[in-house]
Write an enzyme that holds these catalytic residues in place. Structure first.
Site, PDB file in Angstrom:
ATOM      1  N   ASP A 168      18.003  26.978  39.809  1.00 43.57           N
ATOM      2  CA  ASP A 168      17.774  27.536  40.867  1.00 43.57           C
ATOM      3  C   ASP A 168      18.147  25.946  41.946  1.00 43.57           C
ATOM      4  O   ASP A 168      17.563  25.202  41.118  1.00 43.57           O
ATOM      5  CB  ASP A 168      16.546  28.271  41.487  1.00 43.57           C
TER       6      ASP A 168
ATOM      7  N   ASP B  46      20.053  34.506  45.490  1.00 43.04           N
ATOM      8  CA  ASP B  46      19.127  35.312  45.744  1.00 43.04           C
ATOM      9  C   ASP B  46      19.068  35.945  47.043  1.00 43.04           C
ATOM     10  O   ASP B  46      18.694  36.499  47.638  1.00 43.04           O
ATOM     11  CB  ASP B  46      18.008  34.002  44.957  1.00 43.04           C
TER      12      ASP B  46
END
Length: 153
Positions: free
Chosen positions: A110, A126
């Site tokens: 991430d 995401d």
């Protein structure tokens, strides 16, 4: 076919962004992007959103394969609904993007951090999942209901 291409492009952009993040930003390092709005922070997430189910890789493997197969099946059944197909393509691309990370690394990379709100750090996959779900809601709320109402009249 174009919706599978969209999924593929999402996977490529997602994996490229993760590669660039790991190549140029140290784990835990934060690089300011748009001051006060956005920064890039390299982290590893062994769970799902908000790190729920942390470390449950087999669960994610099984669920992702089942969901991907269901999406592909559903995409074949709904060829005349472009908004639905687009939403499913975004979800498929996002799911595959994070699945690749889980297979290769046992975690998801991430990097996108919103600095103006306390929100979990996320990635392109995401974002694609979120856009896909929003498109499915739009399809259901505005188009499926209209279709059902017109059939009832």
């Amino acid at each position: 076919m174009k919706y599978y291409l969209l999924s593929f492009i999402i996977v490529i952009v997602d994996q490229l962004s993760k590669y660039l993040t790991t190549a140029y930003i140290e784990l835990g390092e934060q690089v300011e992007g748009l001051p006060g709005l956005l920064s890039i922070t390299h982290i590893h997430n062994t769970g799902a959103a908000w790190s729920i189910l942390e470390g449950q890789m087999w669960f994610f493997y099984i669920v992702t394969v089942i969901v991907a197969l269901m999406i592909i099946y559903y995409m074949q059944q709904t060829k005349n609904q472009p908004l639905l197909q687009t939403g499913l393509a975004f979800i498929l691309g996002g799911a595959v993007g994070n699945f690749i990370d889980r297979l290769l690394h046992q975690y998801v990379i991430d990097m996108i951090q919103l600095d103006f709100i306390d929100f979990p750090i996320f990635n392109i996959a995401d974002m694609a999942l979120t856009v896909g779900v929003i498109l499915l809601f739009i399809q259901y709320i505005f188009f499926d209901r209209e279709e059902k109402e017109s059939k009832e009249n």
